[in-house]
Every structure is written in structure tokens, then in C-alpha cells.
Design a protein around this motif. Structure first.
Motif, PDB file in Angstrom:
ATOM      1  N   SER A  75      15.628  28.120  22.977  1.00 14.29           N
ATOM      2  CA  SER A  75      15.556  27.583  21.605  1.00 14.29           C
ATOM      3  C   SER A  75      16.880  27.908  20.926  1.00 14.29           C
ATOM      4  O   SER A  75      17.015  28.897  20.212  1.00 14.29           O
ATOM      5  CB  SER A  75      14.383  28.214  20.843  1.00 14.29           C
ATOM      6  N   THR A 106       3.504  17.095  25.216  1.00 14.74           N
ATOM      7  CA  THR A 106       4.599  16.413  24.532  1.00 14.74           C
ATOM      8  C   THR A 106       4.057  15.274  23.679  1.00 14.74           C
ATOM      9  O   THR A 106       3.251  14.469  24.152  1.00 14.74           O
ATOM     10  CB  THR A 106       5.602  15.853  25.553  1.00 14.74           C
ATOM     11  N   ASN A 147       7.742  21.006  18.093  1.00 10.01           N
ATOM     12  CA  ASN A 147       7.672  22.309  18.746  1.00 10.01           C
ATOM     13  C   ASN A 147       8.013  22.118  20.219  1.00 10.01           C
ATOM     14  O   ASN A 147       7.193  21.621  21.003  1.00 10.01           O
ATOM     15  CB  ASN A 147       6.276  22.916  18.589  1.00 10.01           C
ATOM     16  N   PHE A 148       9.234  22.500  20.613  1.00  5.61           N
ATOM     17  CA  PHE A 148       9.685  22.279  21.984  1.00  5.61           C
ATOM     18  C   PHE A 148       8.849  23.066  22.988  1.00  5.61           C
ATOM     19  O   PHE A 148       8.715  22.665  24.144  1.00  5.61           O
ATOM     20  CB  PHE A 148      11.156  22.672  22.130  1.00  5.61           C
ATOM     21  N   SER A 149       8.275  24.183  22.557  1.00  9.20           N
ATOM     22  CA  SER A 149       7.515  25.042  23.465  1.00  9.20           C
ATOM     23  C   SER A 149       6.078  24.572  23.679  1.00  9.20           C
ATOM     24  O   SER A 149       5.358  25.143  24.508  1.00  9.20           O
ATOM     25  CB  SER A 149       7.503  26.477  22.932  1.00  9.20           C
ATOM     26  N   ARG A 151      12.787  14.539  26.872  1.00 11.12           N
ATOM     27  CA  ARG A 151      11.786  15.379  26.205  1.00 11.12           C
ATOM     28  C   ARG A 151      12.533  16.385  25.328  1.00 11.12           C
ATOM     29  O   ARG A 151      13.080  17.372  25.814  1.00 11.12           O
ATOM     30  CB  ARG A 151      10.906  16.120  27.213  1.00 11.12           C
ATOM     31  N   GLY A 152      12.591  16.111  24.049  1.00  9.01           N
ATOM     32  CA  GLY A 152      13.328  16.957  23.127  1.00  9.01           C
ATOM     33  C   GLY A 152      14.498  16.200  22.527  1.00  9.01           C
ATOM     34  O   GLY A 152      14.980  15.201  23.071  1.00  9.01           O
ATOM     35  N   SER A 153      14.939  16.686  21.385  1.00 12.94           N
ATOM     36  CA  SER A 153      15.973  15.978  20.627  1.00 12.94           C
ATOM     37  C   SER A 153      17.344  16.118  21.266  1.00 12.94           C
ATOM     38  O   SER A 153      17.635  17.075  21.984  1.00 12.94           O
ATOM     39  CB  SER A 153      16.028  16.532  19.200  1.00 12.94           C
ATOM     40  N   LEU A 200      10.940  16.744  19.154  1.00 13.82           N
ATOM     41  CA  LEU A 200       9.680  17.485  19.177  1.00 13.82           C
ATOM     42  C   LEU A 200       9.614  18.429  17.983  1.00 13.82           C
ATOM     43  O   LEU A 200      10.596  19.093  17.651  1.00 13.82           O
ATOM     44  CB  LEU A 200       9.553  18.289  20.470  1.00 13.82           C
TER      45      LEU A 200
END
Length: 253
Positions: A208, A135, A129-131, A93-95, A127
Motif C-alpha cells: 500500500s 474485486t 480497498n486494494f486489500s 486490478r487497482g488504480s 479500488l
């Protein structure tokens, strides 16, 4: 073909469930050996200060009280016999792009595998927006199966590790296909927030860590945010061979 799945988000994360569904389409011998809890940003860390506990959750499914590196070491050196033909890590989940590749436990598991001569692929969902609470898995859901069909045979033949990132798109029509991408760079400075919570006590927050702005046109960061599925070959070595001559010249002054 025996396939081992792992990750750094933890064995109960939705990304590894997505990867399992896709892996079962290419293999009838899929194993999961993954951390019991979240181990994000642990890179290639392994546990050498205590024993590492392994809990069997189901047939061919094991939770490790340790890092992704621990999972690979345990799987390849006692838990699985015979060892897997390929290791798939993620879907994170996330780059895992640019400078963050070196921090990634998702990638770290693959480098640990490559060091032991088992080919591996790391998968990550970039993503916007990671926040965000929800997802956006759209591009990985749409293209993961094709990715496995295309790149598992390649990595089994060539060896080593691949790092693959799925772009953040709201419509899968915006996915612009595969690009072989060098590791890019983001703009500094690193984003660190601080807050005083008591006399002499501060809390620092860098969840972040970096922004999305990139310094490297056509690097992995740039290409992923422009809608491409980025594919980057990796190796476990760290030596900068391009500077060996300069170091020798300095030594011999």
C-alpha cells in the motif's frame, strides 16, 4: 481491425477476460499476448538477460514468460503479422493514477506500443480497498464497452497512448461520466511498514504505497475517487522541456 490485448496481472487474470469480452464486440480479430504470471509494478521493464519463452495457450492466445513490455515487443516484432491496429492493456486490478502511472506495467505496455507507433489504451479499475478479497468491477463492467466505442477510434486517429481509470463505486448510478484529467499527486510520505524477523534481518512492506488523499484538485486521483472515469493522454518522452532554458543558463554561468 486487429486488436491486441495484454496486461500486467497475468494472462489468467479476470480483468483481461473482461477486456476480451468487450473487445470482441468491436473486432473479430482479437489476439492476447500477456505475461504468464503477475508482473505488477514492472513499468516498462524488458528482459535482456535471458531468452523469453512464449507458450501458445489457444488460437491467438499466447503467454509470455516476461513483462508486459516483452509482450508488446514480441507481438510487434515477429509474433503477429500484420501487427495490430491498436493495443488494449488491462483491465488492471487497482488504480494507475498519479505517481503510480510511472510504476505501472499496464501503462508500460502502452508506452512501449506508442514508441513503436501503435496506438494503445491502458484500463484500470480503481479500488476503494486494494486489500479486499473480492474485486469490485462494477464500473468497468458497465462502461468498458462504451469506452472502447468512444476512445479506440480517437486513439487510432491521434496516435499515442491513453490511460483510463474506472472509479470505485458500489452503484453504477454514482459514475459521473468522463473527465479528461491531468496526472495528479498524492500526499507523502510513502507508506512503508517494517518488521524485524531475525537478528540483522528486517522485512519491509509497501504494497500500500500511497494513500488516497490527493494534492491536486481535479487531477486524476481526485476525479477518480469522486466517481469520474478519468482519461489521461500519455507520451513516452521523459525530458522536462520546461527546464531546458534553466539548465542552459546554469551551464553558461
Amino acid at each position: 481491425m486487429r486488436v491486441l490485448l495484454t496486461n500486467d496481472d497475468g494472462i489468467d487474470a479476470p480483468g483481461i477476460a473482461l477486456l476480451e469480452r468487450a473487445a470482441r464486440a468491436i473486432s473479430d480479430d482479437v489476439w492476447i499476448v500477456a505475461p504468464a504470471g503477475n508482473q505488477s509494478s514492472c513499468s516498462r521493464a524488458i528482459t535482456q538477460t535471458r531468452k523469453v519463452r512464449c507458450e501458445t495457450r489457444a488460437e491467438k492466445k499466447h503467454a509470455i514468460e516476461g513483462t508486459p513490455g516483452d509482450c508488446v515487443i514480441i507481438a510487434l516484432n515477429g509474433l503477429l503479422d500484420p501487427i495490430p491496429d491498436v493495443i488494449l492493456s488491462g483491465v488492471n486490478r487497482g488504480s494507475n493514477l498519479g505517481e503510480d502511472i510511472g510504476l505501472s506495467g499496464t501503462v508500460g505496455a502502452c508506452l512501449q506500443a506508442a514508441e513503436q507507433n501503435v496506438p494503445a489504451i491502458a484500463f484500470s479499475q480503481v479500488l476503494a480497498n486494494f486489500s479486499a478479497r473480492e474485486t469490485n468491477w462494477k464500473s468497468s463492467e458497465a462502461y468498458l464497452s462504451d469506452c472502447l466505442q468512444k476512445w479506440v477510434p480517437f486513439v487510432r486517429e491521434e496516435g499515442g497512448a491513453l490511460n483510463i481509470n474506472f472509479p470505485p463505486v458500489d452503484d453504477i448510478k454514482d459514475v459521473r461520466g468522463y473527465r479528461i484529467a491531468p496526472v495528479g499527486r498524492r500526499l507523502l510520505p510513502i507508506q512503508v511498514k517494517s518488521e524485524k524477523v531475525a537478528d540483522g534481518v528486517c522485512e519491509f512492506d509497501y504494497r500500500s504505497l500511497r494513500n488516497k488523499t490527493q494534492l491536486s484538485p481535479d487531477g486524476d486521483v481526485d476525479l477518480a475517487y469522486r466517481g469520474h472515469i478519468t482519461v489521461t493522454p500519455l507520451h513516452a518522452g521523459l525530458a522536462d522541456d520546461s527546464r531546458i532554458a534553466a539548465c542552459n543558463a546554469h551551464l553558461n554561468k
